[in-house]
Design a protein around this motif. Structure first.
Motif, short mmCIF file in Angstrom:
data_model
loop_
_atom_site.label_atom_id
_atom_site.label_comp_id
_atom_site.label_asym_id
_atom_site.label_seq_id
_atom_site.Cartn_x
_atom_site.Cartn_y
_atom_site.Cartn_z
N GLN A 175 -69.96 -117.62 -71.08
CA GLN A 175 -70.57 -118.18 -72.29
C GLN A 175 -71.98 -117.64 -72.51
O GLN A 175 -72.34 -117.25 -73.63
CB GLN A 175 -70.59 -119.71 -72.18
CG GLN A 175 -69.22 -120.37 -72.16
CD GLN A 175 -68.44 -120.14 -73.44
OE1 GLN A 175 -67.55 -119.27 -73.49
NE2 GLN A 175 -68.77 -120.89 -74.48
N LYS A 177 -73.33 -114.94 -71.32
CA LYS A 177 -73.34 -113.49 -71.57
C LYS A 177 -73.04 -113.19 -73.03
O LYS A 177 -73.52 -112.20 -73.60
CB LYS A 177 -72.32 -112.79 -70.67
CG LYS A 177 -72.44 -111.27 -70.68
CD LYS A 177 -71.51 -110.64 -69.66
CE LYS A 177 -71.70 -109.11 -69.64
NZ LYS A 177 -70.82 -108.46 -68.65
N LYS A 178 -72.27 -114.08 -73.67
CA LYS A 178 -71.96 -113.94 -75.09
C LYS A 178 -72.96 -114.68 -75.97
O LYS A 178 -72.75 -114.78 -77.19
CB LYS A 178 -70.55 -114.47 -75.37
CG LYS A 178 -69.43 -113.72 -74.66
CD LYS A 178 -68.08 -114.37 -74.95
CE LYS A 178 -66.95 -113.63 -74.26
NZ LYS A 178 -65.63 -114.29 -74.51
N LYS A 180 -73.46 -117.80 -76.08
CA LYS A 180 -72.85 -119.03 -76.55
C LYS A 180 -73.32 -120.20 -75.68
O LYS A 180 -73.79 -120.02 -74.57
CB LYS A 180 -71.33 -118.94 -76.51
CG LYS A 180 -70.73 -117.90 -77.45
CD LYS A 180 -69.21 -117.92 -77.37
CE LYS A 180 -68.57 -116.93 -78.32
NZ LYS A 180 -67.09 -116.93 -78.23
#
Length: 425
Positions: A175, A177-178, A180
């Motif tokens: 999450q 890393k994105k 999010k």
């Protein structure tokens, strides 16, 4: 329906092997650990003996955990989880606590630890991005840790905690890393499951939230994070109080009793317990000592405990390995994913090393943090990915450490089998 189907597929890909290499890692450990656990379950009664409530080996409480889930002040919701484990095992064994019952328990543990291996491998490959060869070296190294070997056939809270913590850590890394956020539903489920098995791990569920992108620059994001954390805490507290019939005063009295019981041991110097038990015993088996135990109902049995390291080589091993871990932390200091692992690990260091809770048996707590070691080692490899000489040095050092670890732990497991053959056939 399509939304639900998509979510189920996403969860399955997160939890289970999703590539050929991940499947190979899972099957390798599933078979290796499975052979070990199957042999022990079929030939010995140490995994579960109705006469032995606790401490048959390394202070694990197999029978007590299986039958009750453990003490409510430390394992508030594990009662419900282990009810399911016990009833499933009894169903398969036809209501008997025989070898089939023990075998079922062992394979549950094997599955959890093998899936933990997959989660660590996923992190190394998908988050850190190490090449396959380095990833396999590190995961094999991790697979020989004493904690993983023992928990692969031990029905204990630590077994499932290790899997859940490694799974949540990987999910949070995906999450973040994105860019999010950690979803509220995932946080509630993680809080109830991880904190429910061991209450001190609840705080680890919230650590990744502090590293969400622009969290401290937006009141809206901050408010949302506070809401998610508050919702998790409220759900956890309600279920905890429901578990004890809302008699909350019992929590404090029991907690104080447990702290006094497990923090006042002076027989071994603190530095030796920290090095031999907390940092070392979860990785490299020391020698064992046999103690006389009884179940307070007239049945006497033998227990197995770990001793401090008795030669210089294990100390050198642990010091070198910890030096690599510290090097990784310093080299990757600005990496938020490394900081998450370090802060999570600091929780355990504070509880066991500074507060001295269970320090004399801290080798059994590896399920709370041991997965951090291979991940930090992998981050060290990543940091020097473009420096061939340093990378070669790290590979050779890890290879030497792995060889020593494999030989030492194999010898110690042969001693463990001598103990089983002598007292638990």
């Amino acid at each position: 329906m399509s939304f639900i189907k998509t979510k189920i597929i996403q969860i399955a890909r997160l939890v289970f092997p999703a590539s050929s290499s991940e499947l190979a890692v899972f099957l390798f450990f599933f078979v290796c650990y499975g052979i070990l656990g199957t042999y022990i379950a079929l030939h010995y009664r140490i995994i579960f003996d109705s006469r032995i409530p606790w401490d048959a080996y390394f202070s694990f409480d197999n029978k007590a955990i299986i039958m009750t889930g453990g003490s409510f002040e430390r394992h508030p919701l594990s009662y419900y989880f282990f009810n399911g484990v016990r009833e499933t095992a009894l169903f398969i064994s036809g209501g008997k606590t025989d070898s089939t019952f023990r075998l079922t328990l062992a394979w549950f543990s094997n599955t959890a630890i093998s899936l933990c291996m997959v989660q660590v491998f996923k992190y190394i490959r998908n988050i850190i991005g190490l090449p396959l060869a380095f990833s396999l070296l590190i995961i094999l190294f991790f697979g020989f840790f004493s904690t993983n070997i023992i928990l692969s056939f031990t029905p204990e809270n630590f077994t499932y905690t290790l899997f859940l913590l490694s799974l949540y850590n990987y999910y949070a890394a995906v999450q973040l890393k994105k860019d999010k956020k950690i979803s509220g539903s995932a946080m509630v489920v993680a809080g109830i499951s991880i904190g429910g098995l061991t209450i001190t791990n609840l705080v680890k569920v919230f650590i990744p939230v502090a590293f969400e992108k622009d969290l401290f620059r937006s009141w809206k994001k901050m408010g949302n994070a506070v809401f998610r954390v508050s919702l998790t805490v409220i759900c956890f507290i309600f279920l905890y109080l429901f578990r004890i019939d809302f008699k909350y005063e019992n929590i404090f009295s029991k907690t104080n009793q447990q702290y006094e019981k497990f923090s006042n041991v002076e027989s071994i110097p603190d530095w030796d317990m920290i090095l031999s038990y907390f940092f070392g015993g979860n990785i490299l088996f020391p020698s064992f000592m046999i103690s006389d135990k009884h179940n307070m109902k007239g049945f006497h049995f033998k227990g197995l405990l770990m001793e401090p390291y008795s030669s210089v080589f294990p100390y050198v091993f642990i010091v070198i390995f910890l030096a690599l871990i510290c090097w990784s932390y310093l080299k990757n200091f600005r990496n938020k994913l490394v900081q998450i692992m370090a802060i999570s690990f600091l929780v355990d260091i504070t509880i066991h090393c500074l507060m001295r809770f269970g320090l004399h048996t801290s080798y059994i707590y590896g399920g709370h943090f041991v997965f951090v070691y291979p991940l930090l080692l992998a981050w060290l490899f990543f940091a020097f990915r473009e420096q061939p000489k340093t990378l070669t040095f790290l590979t050779l050092t890890t290879g030497i450490l792995f060889t020593f670890l494999a030989v030492n732990n194999t010898i110690r497991m042969s001693e463990f089998f001598w103990f089983l053959n002598t007292y638990y056939q």
